[in-house]
Design an enzyme around this catalytic site. Sequence first.
Site, mmCIF file in Angstrom:
data_model
loop_
_atom_site.group_PDB
_atom_site.id
_atom_site.type_symbol
_atom_site.label_atom_id
_atom_site.label_comp_id
_atom_site.label_asym_id
_atom_site.label_seq_id
_atom_site.Cartn_x
_atom_site.Cartn_y
_atom_site.Cartn_z
ATOM 1 N N LYS A 113 0.841 -1.213 0.000
ATOM 2 C CA LYS A 113 0.000 0.000 0.000
ATOM 3 C C LYS A 113 0.871 1.257 0.000
ATOM 4 C CE LYS A 113 -4.343 -1.707 0.664
ATOM 5 N NZ LYS A 113 -4.541 -2.665 1.733
ATOM 6 N N LYS A 196 -2.103 -10.498 -8.935
ATOM 7 C CA LYS A 196 -3.483 -10.892 -8.614
ATOM 8 C C LYS A 196 -4.524 -9.923 -9.168
ATOM 9 C CE LYS A 196 -4.106 -8.441 -4.278
ATOM 10 N NZ LYS A 196 -4.817 -8.420 -3.014
ATOM 11 N N LYS A 199 -8.922 -4.540 -7.103
ATOM 12 C CA LYS A 199 -9.569 -3.280 -7.454
ATOM 13 C C LYS A 199 -8.541 -2.193 -7.716
ATOM 14 C CE LYS A 199 -12.213 -4.433 -4.076
ATOM 15 N NZ LYS A 199 -13.261 -4.744 -3.105
#
Length: 333
Positions: A113, A196, A199
């Site tokens: 992140k 992967k 979103k």
Amino acid sequence: MNKEIVVSGIRSTGKLHLGNYYGAVKNFVQMQNDFNCFFFIADLHSLTTHPTPGDLHGHVKHVLVEYLAAGIDPENTTIYVQSDVPEVAELYLYLNMNAYMGELERSTSFKDKVRANPDNVNAGLLTYPVLMAADILMHKAIKVPVGKDQEQHLEMARTFGNRFNRLYNADYFPEPYAFSFTENLVKVPGLDGKGKMGKSEGESNAVYLSDSPEVIRKKVSRAVTDGGPTSEFQEKPEAIQNLFDLMKIVSTPDTLEHFNDLYNKMAIRYGDFKKQLAEDMILATAPIRDRIQEISADDAYLRQVAKHGALKARESAQKTIREVRELIGIKSF
Ligand code: AMP
């Protein structure tokens, strides 16, 4: 007989994609009859990256509708919105007192992140696994149906629960483990050739449960491939392996074997391969897609489900908070 407790949730940052479905929600549906299940919509978690007030409720609604459309039965399970259970925030606070900076900073998802969002490295991101532990430990869950990417978070939830037990000299929180009906935890790859489905990996990387057949066909036709195999039985590069992994999830074993043979014989035509993959994705999601439309229009039903779920979840949460306060030594005059 007491059924084992299951807890899991999905961040409400938008619509659910095939990764959320095959990694988590499909297991929710399969577990609901045999376990005491709590499935929530993680709107507090979404604030770490999606703080826009105007979007928040709509995103929660998407997840609630899609849980129901996928077949989660609110009569059989407890479906609730995380922020409807304020006890979660209280347990999160207590658990934060014995979560260490070093271990939080080492978390892979935190590092990802930070890389993705270097301008918004907030403390909520750092303590994301503590909030997740609070969600799980709140109901004393044993099994947590999640995708492979959440394995490390589960390990942290066990660490925090065990540390609490040691600190307060109590055998209070049981150890929760990641769960999947498949042999291994699921990792659904994306369409962009690397890593992967997610979103945050870009609109065209993910196929959503609510995508129309036309959109699915378009996304799959644009999936990253290469110039084709150059020798027989060669190892597949990541982008191609990802598409085969997706086919393994949505297609029949015969279809998978057919295209695998063609690849090994250097006779594969990616156009045909992608067409088949898209049609099988459309088939796999069709019943859910139809129900999404129907349920989405029924606000009264959604309100009733969320209200009923919040009551049940709070009953369990309030009991835990009462006991936790007592163990910690918090007393009112
Ligand atoms: P998130 O969208 O990060 O809140 O994830 C919600 C649930 O979906 C978690 O159980 C994740 O493990 C699962 N999930 C998300 N993306 C994938 C993926 N690509 N493959 C498998 N599971 C996934």
